[in-house]
Design a protein around this motif. Sequence first.
Motif, PDB file in Angstrom:
ATOM      1  N   ARG A  74      37.970  42.675  48.340  1.00  0.00           N
ATOM      2  CA  ARG A  74      37.606  44.042  47.670  1.00  0.00           C
ATOM      3  C   ARG A  74      37.312  44.977  48.725  1.00  0.00           C
ATOM      4  O   ARG A  74      37.023  44.929  49.683  1.00  0.00           O
ATOM      5  N   HIS A 100      46.327  50.096  44.120  1.00  0.00           N
ATOM      6  CA  HIS A 100      46.786  49.208  43.215  1.00  0.00           C
ATOM      7  C   HIS A 100      48.040  48.984  43.271  1.00  0.00           C
ATOM      8  O   HIS A 100      49.080  47.992  43.421  1.00  0.00           O
ATOM      9  N   ASN A 110      40.404  43.395  44.368  1.00  0.00           N
ATOM     10  CA  ASN A 110      39.104  43.898  43.472  1.00  0.00           C
ATOM     11  C   ASN A 110      38.673  45.368  44.028  1.00  0.00           C
ATOM     12  O   ASN A 110      38.012  45.690  45.067  1.00  0.00           O
ATOM     13  N   ASP A 132      41.842  50.169  36.158  1.00  0.00           N
ATOM     14  CA  ASP A 132      41.659  48.986  36.762  1.00  0.00           C
ATOM     15  C   ASP A 132      40.587  48.779  37.722  1.00  0.00           C
ATOM     16  O   ASP A 132      40.703  47.891  38.550  1.00  0.00           O
ATOM     17  N   TRP A 134      37.602  47.113  39.196  1.00  0.00           N
ATOM     18  CA  TRP A 134      36.908  45.686  38.821  1.00  0.00           C
ATOM     19  C   TRP A 134      35.601  45.753  38.644  1.00  0.00           C
ATOM     20  O   TRP A 134      35.134  44.947  37.840  1.00  0.00           O
ATOM     21  N   GLU A 184      33.580  36.993  42.699  1.00  0.00           N
ATOM     22  CA  GLU A 184      34.815  37.099  41.918  1.00  0.00           C
ATOM     23  C   GLU A 184      34.715  36.981  40.555  1.00  0.00           C
ATOM     24  O   GLU A 184      33.580  36.894  39.978  1.00  0.00           O
ATOM     25  N   PRO A 186      36.966  37.637  36.539  1.00  0.00           N
ATOM     26  CA  PRO A 186      37.697  38.687  35.831  1.00  0.00           C
ATOM     27  C   PRO A 186      36.867  39.889  35.408  1.00  0.00           C
ATOM     28  O   PRO A 186      35.885  39.380  34.824  1.00  0.00           O
ATOM     29  N   GLY A 187      36.959  40.813  35.834  1.00  0.00           N
ATOM     30  CA  GLY A 187      36.320  42.140  35.380  1.00  0.00           C
ATOM     31  C   GLY A 187      36.837  42.629  34.112  1.00  0.00           C
ATOM     32  O   GLY A 187      37.287  41.894  33.307  1.00  0.00           O
ATOM     33  N   PRO A 188      36.155  43.678  33.730  1.00  0.00           N
ATOM     34  CA  PRO A 188      35.386  44.631  34.705  1.00  0.00           C
ATOM     35  C   PRO A 188      33.769  44.255  34.512  1.00  0.00           C
ATOM     36  O   PRO A 188      33.316  43.940  33.437  1.00  0.00           O
TER      37      PRO A 188
END
Length: 355
Positions: A74, A100, A110, A132, A134, A184, A186-188
């Motif tokens: 991250r 990105h 992230n 995007d 996170w 960790e 999946p975000g957000p």
Amino acid sequence: MESIYYVMSWLCHRTCRHCYEDRFRPYYGDDLAQVVEEARSNFARIIGNLPARMTYLDPDDPNPDGSFPEKRGRIILAGGEILLDPVRESVLYPALDLLHERYGDEGGVNLIVQTTGDILKPRMIDELLQRDVWMISVSGIDEFHEGLERPADQQVLVDKLTGYFESAGMRNFAPVAEHTGEAEGPGPFYQFFGAQPGSWIGRLWPRGRALQNSLSSATLVDNFCNQWSGGLNFLQYRLKGSEVSIEPNGNVHPCCLKTKKPLGNLLEEPLEAILERCAGNPVYEAISMGHPERMGISHGWSVEKFLEASTLRHPDGRLYRNLCLGCDRFHEEVLGASDRVLVTINAARRDDRSR
């Protein structure tokens, strides 16, 4: 690398009395233009010298065959207050797009945007999520921020922002992290923290206005170096547990508190080259092991001398002792006037480049 803390700009809308960095403050006129231009002109070059992959190996979670899994790291983009108008759209947003683009085909990354929270609006949240992000990390939930002196005031802000976040489809990170034990998923996500009693920064770092205002309550027992966002494991950048801090001018430090001398500068060379050059150096190995009191042994600074140097008298007259002060004095006295260590390091770098 697991984590990079990138301070993109010194610009802030507050001058908090507990802040570890007195360069975080409002700027006006020519000073504002200079601070914003520094952030704008440097971020692309800094990002260009970050690691080719923002991933790390996790020895604590081995695969069935004994190998270490590669996990996504991250990058935390922060200020000051990076959501202020002069830097939000001209610095933060293009930096998010560039990151990105850089890591999209290289294991991903992230991205976390850190904000004090009090200027955050639903429109900004939407713009961040379109890029995007996170996690949005709100760092200003404590009594030192004006208007949030009482817990009830803090809760009002938390409730308001929680409504914004959840309306945007975001999840509270705290229960996820508690359940999985991992930073960790999946975000957000969103999260809240601040310099609250009992928190990881509750005793306040002996830096900036916190030191000037005699606010730090840390003692010699409070080894900030031996914890996250301190220097612990920063040299083991391929493995879990490593983080470095970057300033708007590209200077790299082993901790968020920042040593008095940087390790190197990302406008000049890649981050991995800087860390490889510091590996094996007794000063930086001591920091990476979380034992700053041993950083000066190879230069005639015994542990006892380091502890003596870790003492000062607060402006309010109170005697204060913390290992960060010894680190400061060692860097000033040994790496300052003569720069003996850095001269040796830079000479080695020049030799490598000439081959």
